[in-house]
Design a protein around this motif. Sequence first.
Motif, mmCIF file in Angstrom:
data_model
loop_
_atom_site.group_PDB
_atom_site.id
_atom_site.type_symbol
_atom_site.label_atom_id
_atom_site.label_comp_id
_atom_site.label_asym_id
_atom_site.label_seq_id
_atom_site.Cartn_x
_atom_site.Cartn_y
_atom_site.Cartn_z
ATOM 1 N N ILE A 171 48.107 55.827 46.347
ATOM 2 C CA ILE A 171 48.385 54.988 45.179
ATOM 3 C C ILE A 171 49.879 55.058 44.884
ATOM 4 N N GLY A 172 50.506 53.894 44.812
ATOM 5 C CA GLY A 172 51.915 53.803 44.461
ATOM 6 C C GLY A 172 52.094 52.888 43.268
ATOM 7 N N LEU A 173 53.272 52.339 43.126
ATOM 8 C CA LEU A 173 53.564 51.416 42.028
ATOM 9 C C LEU A 173 54.058 50.097 42.597
ATOM 10 N N ASP A 174 53.636 48.971 41.978
ATOM 11 C CA ASP A 174 54.167 47.688 42.415
ATOM 12 C C ASP A 174 55.478 47.410 41.690
ATOM 13 N N GLN A 175 56.037 46.234 41.895
ATOM 14 C CA GLN A 175 57.359 45.932 41.324
ATOM 15 C C GLN A 175 57.336 45.871 39.798
ATOM 16 N N ASP A 176 56.141 45.741 39.207
ATOM 17 C CA ASP A 176 56.037 45.700 37.745
ATOM 18 C C ASP A 176 55.638 47.052 37.158
ATOM 19 N N GLY A 177 55.548 48.075 38.015
ATOM 20 C CA GLY A 177 55.202 49.402 37.518
ATOM 21 C C GLY A 177 53.710 49.612 37.335
ATOM 22 N N ARG A 178 52.896 48.705 37.879
ATOM 23 C CA ARG A 178 51.444 48.858 37.816
ATOM 24 C C ARG A 178 50.947 49.527 39.098
ATOM 25 N N PRO A 179 49.726 50.066 39.085
ATOM 26 C CA PRO A 179 49.214 50.736 40.291
ATOM 27 C C PRO A 179 49.157 49.781 41.477
ATOM 28 N N SER A 180 49.514 50.299 42.651
ATOM 29 C CA SER A 180 49.430 49.564 43.906
ATOM 30 C C SER A 180 48.620 50.394 44.889
ATOM 31 N N ILE A 181 47.562 49.778 45.447
ATOM 32 C CA ILE A 181 46.681 50.489 46.371
ATOM 33 C C ILE A 181 46.661 49.699 47.678
ATOM 34 N N PRO A 182 47.485 50.083 48.665
ATOM 35 C CA PRO A 182 47.596 49.308 49.913
ATOM 36 C C PRO A 182 46.281 49.140 50.649
ATOM 37 N N SER A 183 45.349 50.075 50.494
ATOM 38 C CA SER A 183 44.076 49.979 51.212
ATOM 39 C C SER A 183 43.149 48.946 50.591
ATOM 40 N N MET A 184 43.546 48.346 49.463
ATOM 41 C CA MET A 184 42.779 47.263 48.836
ATOM 42 C C MET A 184 43.654 46.012 48.854
ATOM 43 N N PRO A 185 43.706 45.288 50.005
ATOM 44 C CA PRO A 185 44.653 44.180 50.141
ATOM 45 C C PRO A 185 44.317 42.939 49.345
ATOM 46 N N GLY A 186 43.094 42.817 48.836
ATOM 47 C CA GLY A 186 42.746 41.640 48.053
ATOM 48 C C GLY A 186 42.499 40.428 48.929
ATOM 49 N N PHE A 187 42.394 39.261 48.300
ATOM 50 C CA PHE A 187 42.085 38.027 49.016
ATOM 51 C C PHE A 187 43.368 37.325 49.427
ATOM 52 N N GLY A 188 43.346 36.735 50.639
ATOM 53 C CA GLY A 188 44.506 36.009 51.119
ATOM 54 C C GLY A 188 45.722 36.885 51.309
ATOM 55 N N GLY A 189 45.517 38.187 51.461
ATOM 56 C CA GLY A 189 46.629 39.103 51.664
ATOM 57 C C GLY A 189 47.399 39.423 50.397
ATOM 58 N N VAL A 190 46.947 38.910 49.256
ATOM 59 C CA VAL A 190 47.639 39.163 47.984
ATOM 60 C C VAL A 190 47.077 40.439 47.359
ATOM 61 N N PRO A 191 47.911 41.457 47.137
ATOM 62 C CA PRO A 191 47.410 42.713 46.568
ATOM 63 C C PRO A 191 46.827 42.483 45.167
ATOM 64 N N PRO A 192 45.757 43.188 44.822
ATOM 65 C CA PRO A 192 45.206 43.065 43.469
ATOM 66 C C PRO A 192 46.216 43.543 42.432
ATOM 67 N N GLN A 193 46.200 42.919 41.269
ATOM 68 C CA GLN A 193 47.017 43.371 40.149
ATOM 69 C C GLN A 193 46.113 44.097 39.165
ATOM 70 N N TRP A 194 46.550 45.274 38.737
ATOM 71 C CA TRP A 194 45.721 46.112 37.872
ATOM 72 C C TRP A 194 46.384 46.269 36.509
ATOM 73 N N ILE A 195 45.584 46.116 35.441
ATOM 74 C CA ILE A 195 46.096 46.389 34.100
ATOM 75 C C ILE A 195 45.201 47.430 33.439
ATOM 76 N N GLU A 196 45.821 48.288 32.658
ATOM 77 C CA GLU A 196 45.075 49.350 31.983
ATOM 78 C C GLU A 196 44.416 48.776 30.732
ATOM 79 N N VAL A 197 43.076 48.802 30.694
ATOM 80 C CA VAL A 197 42.345 48.213 29.569
ATOM 81 C C VAL A 197 41.753 49.279 28.644
ATOM 82 N N ALA A 198 41.731 50.515 29.097
ATOM 83 C CA ALA A 198 41.337 51.680 28.308
ATOM 84 C C ALA A 198 42.094 52.843 28.925
ATOM 85 N N PRO A 199 42.248 53.952 28.226
ATOM 86 C CA PRO A 199 43.021 55.058 28.801
ATOM 87 C C PRO A 199 42.534 55.444 30.197
ATOM 88 N N PHE A 200 43.394 55.244 31.186
ATOM 89 C CA PHE A 200 43.129 55.568 32.592
ATOM 90 C C PHE A 200 41.967 54.764 33.189
#
Length: 209
Positions: A171-200
Motif C-alpha cells: 500500500i502506497g499513496l497516490d498523487q492526491d495522498g490517498r491509498p494506492s494499492i497496485p495489486s488492485m488495478p481497477g477497470f480499464g487499467g485505472v487504479p481505484p480511488q479510495w476515500i475515508e468514509v469512517a475512521p480507517f
Amino acid sequence: GRVEPSGAGASAIAGPDMAKFMIAQLNQGVGLMQPATAQLMHTPAYAAVPGTNRMALGFIETRVNGLSAIGHDGDSLYFHSGLWLLPSQNVGLFISMNSIGTSRAVAVDRIRKALLEQFSERYFPAANAATPVELPTAKEHARMLVGSYFGSTGSFSNFVDAANFLGQTTIGLDQDGRPSIPSMPGFGGVPPQWIEVAPFVWQEVYGHE
C-alpha cells in the motif's frame, strides 16, 4: 495456484449441480440441511472494523447497493469460479471460467467483481444513494497505512509460510495522498480511488469496495 484438500477446496462441481446447491441455500436448506444450519451459514460473524465485509460459515459477505450478498470464489490452475447469493432477493449468481483472461483479468478479480456489481446495478439499483463524504483525517490516516501486508488466512507453521512474503500486498499513496494499492488495478487499467468514509474505513469512489 494450489488446490487445497477437500473441505477447504478441491471441489469439482458442474453448473446444474451448483444451481441445486444454490436453490437449496435460498430455501432455508431444504433437501440439503436443517433450516437452522442454513441460517448459521448465512449469518456473518463479528467484524472488528464496522462497515467492512464479514466472514460467514463458508461464505463471505459482500455489500452491493445496500444489499448484503454472501458468496465465495474458487480458483485452480485451470478454472476460476464465483458464487453469490442475495438471500433477501431470493437470487443467486454463479460463473465459472476456464481461462485466466487477458491481462490476468480473472486473477485480479476484474471479471467477477464487474459481473456482481453490474448485475446488481441492473436488477437492484440503489435508491437515492448518498455520495460518500471524505473525512478530514483521510490523508493523515492514509500515511499510516503505507507498507507491505500479507493475509491472515495463510499458513504460518510450515514451508508454505514463505509464500506470505512472496505474495505481499503493498500500500502506497497516490498523487492526491490517498491509498494506492497496485495489486488492485481497477477497470480499464485505472487504479481505484479510495476515500475515508469512517475512521480507517475506505470506500472506492466509483465502485462498491
